[in-house]
Design a protein around this motif. Structure first.
Motif, PDB file in Angstrom:
ATOM      1  N   GLN A 232       0.811  -1.335  -0.078  1.00  0.00           N
ATOM      2  CA  GLN A 232      -0.025  -0.066  -0.014  1.00  0.00           C
ATOM      3  C   GLN A 232       0.847   1.307   0.136  1.00  0.00           C
ATOM      4  N   PRO A 233       0.361   2.384  -0.936  1.00  0.00           N
ATOM      5  CA  PRO A 233       1.566   3.456  -0.568  1.00  0.00           C
ATOM      6  C   PRO A 233       1.155   4.149   0.618  1.00  0.00           C
ATOM      7  N   ARG A 234       2.528   4.654   1.047  1.00  0.00           N
ATOM      8  CA  ARG A 234       2.443   5.301   2.463  1.00  0.00           C
ATOM      9  C   ARG A 234       1.440   6.132   2.463  1.00  0.00           C
ATOM     10  N   ALA A 235       1.043   7.189   1.487  1.00  0.00           N
ATOM     11  CA  ALA A 235       0.063   8.439   1.441  1.00  0.00           C
ATOM     12  C   ALA A 235      -1.195   8.172   1.759  1.00  0.00           C
ATOM     13  N   ILE A 236      -1.752   6.827   1.682  1.00  0.00           N
ATOM     14  CA  ILE A 236      -3.022   6.305   2.027  1.00  0.00           C
ATOM     15  C   ILE A 236      -3.263   5.383   3.190  1.00  0.00           C
ATOM     16  N   GLU A 237      -2.070   5.086   3.987  1.00  0.00           N
ATOM     17  CA  GLU A 237      -2.111   4.170   4.980  1.00  0.00           C
ATOM     18  C   GLU A 237      -3.026   4.732   6.275  1.00  0.00           C
ATOM     19  N   ASP A 238      -3.049   5.971   6.335  1.00  0.00           N
ATOM     20  CA  ASP A 238      -3.584   6.490   7.573  1.00  0.00           C
ATOM     21  C   ASP A 238      -5.308   6.618   7.022  1.00  0.00           C
ATOM     22  N   GLU A 239      -5.626   6.130   5.860  1.00  0.00           N
ATOM     23  CA  GLU A 239      -6.904   6.278   5.365  1.00  0.00           C
ATOM     24  C   GLU A 239      -7.620   4.984   5.933  1.00  0.00           C
ATOM     25  N   VAL A 240      -7.242   3.882   6.187  1.00  0.00           N
ATOM     26  CA  VAL A 240      -7.684   2.668   6.803  1.00  0.00           C
ATOM     27  C   VAL A 240      -8.596   3.026   8.023  1.00  0.00           C
ATOM     28  N   GLN A 241      -9.858   2.530   7.846  1.00  0.00           N
ATOM     29  CA  GLN A 241     -10.714   2.746   9.342  1.00  0.00           C
ATOM     30  C   GLN A 241     -11.680   1.863   8.944  1.00  0.00           C
ATOM     31  N   PRO A 242     -12.551   1.674   9.919  1.00  0.00           N
ATOM     32  CA  PRO A 242     -13.889   0.710  10.014  1.00  0.00           C
ATOM     33  C   PRO A 242     -14.788   1.155   8.755  1.00  0.00           C
ATOM     34  N   TYR A 243     -15.254   0.507   8.126  1.00  0.00           N
ATOM     35  CA  TYR A 243     -16.405   0.871   6.965  1.00  0.00           C
ATOM     36  C   TYR A 243     -17.472   1.636   7.887  1.00  0.00           C
ATOM     37  N   LEU A 244     -17.927   2.862   7.356  1.00  0.00           N
ATOM     38  CA  LEU A 244     -18.981   3.734   7.636  1.00  0.00           C
ATOM     39  C   LEU A 244     -18.531   3.876   9.093  1.00  0.00           C
ATOM     40  N   GLY A 245     -17.479   3.888   9.725  1.00  0.00           N
ATOM     41  CA  GLY A 245     -17.027   4.224  11.203  1.00  0.00           C
ATOM     42  C   GLY A 245     -17.906   3.115  12.144  1.00  0.00           C
ATOM     43  N   LEU A 246     -18.129   1.986  11.764  1.00  0.00           N
ATOM     44  CA  LEU A 246     -18.909   1.017  12.527  1.00  0.00           C
ATOM     45  C   LEU A 246     -18.103  -0.043  12.981  1.00  0.00           C
ATOM     46  N   THR A 247     -18.345  -0.182  14.425  1.00  0.00           N
ATOM     47  CA  THR A 247     -17.315  -1.204  15.207  1.00  0.00           C
ATOM     48  C   THR A 247     -18.371  -2.096  16.135  1.00  0.00           C
ATOM     49  N   ILE A 248     -18.052  -3.370  16.210  1.00  0.00           N
ATOM     50  CA  ILE A 248     -18.665  -4.366  17.043  1.00  0.00           C
ATOM     51  C   ILE A 248     -17.913  -4.647  18.063  1.00  0.00           C
ATOM     52  N   ASN A 249     -18.325  -4.424  19.338  1.00  0.00           N
ATOM     53  CA  ASN A 249     -17.787  -5.001  20.541  1.00  0.00           C
ATOM     54  C   ASN A 249     -18.792  -5.827  21.433  1.00  0.00           C
ATOM     55  N   GLY A 250     -18.679  -7.309  21.341  1.00  0.00           N
ATOM     56  CA  GLY A 250     -19.309  -7.979  22.012  1.00  0.00           C
ATOM     57  C   GLY A 250     -20.745  -7.931  21.382  1.00  0.00           C
ATOM     58  N   VAL A 251     -21.776  -7.381  22.110  1.00  0.00           N
ATOM     59  CA  VAL A 251     -23.153  -7.238  21.556  1.00  0.00           C
ATOM     60  C   VAL A 251     -23.443  -5.849  21.141  1.00  0.00           C
ATOM     61  N   GLU A 252     -22.462  -5.264  21.345  1.00  0.00           N
ATOM     62  CA  GLU A 252     -22.691  -3.558  21.061  1.00  0.00           C
ATOM     63  C   GLU A 252     -22.284  -3.190  19.816  1.00  0.00           C
TER      64      GLU A 252
ATOM     65  N   THR B 210     -21.401  -0.032  17.735  1.00  0.00           N
ATOM     66  CA  THR B 210     -21.199   1.635  17.679  1.00  0.00           C
ATOM     67  C   THR B 210     -20.667   2.279  16.457  1.00  0.00           C
ATOM     68  N   ARG B 211     -21.254   3.547  16.270  1.00  0.00           N
ATOM     69  CA  ARG B 211     -20.596   4.120  14.987  1.00  0.00           C
ATOM     70  C   ARG B 211     -19.973   5.581  15.381  1.00  0.00           C
ATOM     71  N   LEU B 212     -18.911   5.807  14.690  1.00  0.00           N
ATOM     72  CA  LEU B 212     -18.178   7.107  14.834  1.00  0.00           C
ATOM     73  C   LEU B 212     -19.171   8.257  14.647  1.00  0.00           C
ATOM     74  N   GLY B 213     -19.361   9.172  15.792  1.00  0.00           N
ATOM     75  CA  GLY B 213     -20.039  10.237  15.445  1.00  0.00           C
ATOM     76  C   GLY B 213     -21.530  10.180  16.106  1.00  0.00           C
TER      77      GLY B 213
END
Length: 372
Positions: A260-280, A282-285
């Protein structure tokens, strides 16, 4: 297979590409693959091709961030790529495309087995002309914001990928039937088993096609980029393509490897800011998470996140059920579970859309104007 005599890289003064130059080549390669797969998806109406098309759109969007440090350019490119992708989704999933495909098969049947004034290649060429300009808007937008050197490298990458994904792939499609190939009219003047309903289009073996012209143009571009002509691998035919591309990548560090080009490494993040922790979930924002207690719903949300901007097919849903040790679900069961997930995700501003002949994907609620 044509052998390529190993040549020490140090024997030639081949200047390594900068990060932005490397990205230009890689985007060129992706754009050619996108052009090829768009045409195949359109003509064959295959979900695998359609899914790969959407993946490439996203890859190009991410890679484009490595072309320039100008944030305005990055945003403009991202907007053009996203708009082009959404337009493609609407057209591919439309009822008009479905009806068009039936007309295409009818025209191909007439070209193959009846007295049509047009050849099969002419019929396929006409059918694919309606999407010929899909990629050009992306290419023009990119060219407007990069240097002449990057433009040359992008064009080289585009040409290089044609060794693997041919230009005008409709020329490499063949007509087949489940009963076997149609024999020549003078050998079999009355083939009763061959009908419009059983006719299929398939991609011919790529290894059989000639790549001589592409190799000649690549060699010319290689010289124009300032690389020693003597360092260009002795590509003779399609059998040496993989080895030759690897050789080019070794000769010019950064020509288009998998990193991956270095310029975009910091772009990687959960799709649509969505994360799953157990049964919860959450979405960024969003301040309040939602609670999902049923295993099948959690597994399905996980599957959507893994696909990202891509689409989930019926086969993917069946895999989810299989991994849980459950029997293959019927369509009604899948629809019921998806309906429940839609209601769960609404507080997070997310929904699920379905596009005909493609599949399902997780999207922002405001984008659900796509054909159901």
């Amino acid at each position: 297979m044509t052998s390529i005599i190993p040549i020490p890289v140090d024997s030639y003064e081949v200047t390594p590409l900068s990060n932005m130059e490397s990205v230009a080549v890689r985007i060129g390669r992706r754009l050619n693959e996108l052009t090829c797969r768009l045409e195949l998806a359109w003509l064959l109406v295959q979900r695998d091709e359609a899914t790969r098309v959407l993946e490439i759109f996203e890859e190009v969007r991410l890679l484009s961030r490595g072309l320039s440090s100008d944030e305005q350019c990055r945003e403009n490119w991202s907007a053009v790529i996203n708009e082009t992708r959404e337009n493609w989704i609407c057209r591919f999933g439309s009822q008009w495309h479905t009806e068009n495909h039936q007309t295409l098969l009818n025209d191909v049947f007439q070209a193959e087995y009846e007295n049509s004034p047009f050849s099969t290649v002419e019929v396929l060429s006409q059918a694919s002309s309606s999407i010929a300009g899909v990629v050009s808007s992306i290419r023009q937008s990119l060219f407007a914001g990069i240097s002449p050197r990057q433009q040359e490298l992008l064009a080289f990458g585009y040409q290089l990928d044609q060794l693997r994904h041919p230009a005008s792939p409709h020329r490499h499609l063949q007509v087949s039937h489940p009963y076997g190939p149609f024999r020549a009219r003078w050998d079999n003047p009355d083939p009763p088993l061959h009908t419009k309903e059983t006719l299929r289009l398939e991609l011919d073996n790529a290894e059989s096609r000639s790549v001589t012209d592409t190799i000649s143009e690549l060699r010319l571009r290689w010289r124009q980029l300032g690389f020693p002509d003597s360092s260009f691998p002795e590509l003779q035919d399609s059998e040496s393509v993989d080895e030759g591309i690897s050789r080019l990548e070794c000769l010019v560090p950064g020509l288009g490897g998998a990193e991956q080009p270095r310029a975009i490494e910091d772009e990687v993040q959960p799709y649509l800011g969505l994360t799953i922790n157990g049964v919860e979930v959450t979405r960024l924002g969003c301040e309040t998470p939602i609670t999902v207690t049923r295993q099948v719903h959690l597994e399905l949300i996980h599957a959507f996140l893994e696909k990202g901007a891509g689409f989930i097919t019926l086969g993917d849903f069946e895999d989810v059920w299989a991994e849980m040790g459950r029997a293959t679900p019927v369509r009604g069961t899948i629809d019921s579970e998806l309906s429940h997930i839609r209601r769960c995700l609404e507080p997070l501003g997310l929904g699920i859309t379905n596009v005909r002949n493609v599949g399902w994907r997780l999207v922002e609620l405001e984008t659900i104007s796509l054909p159901e």
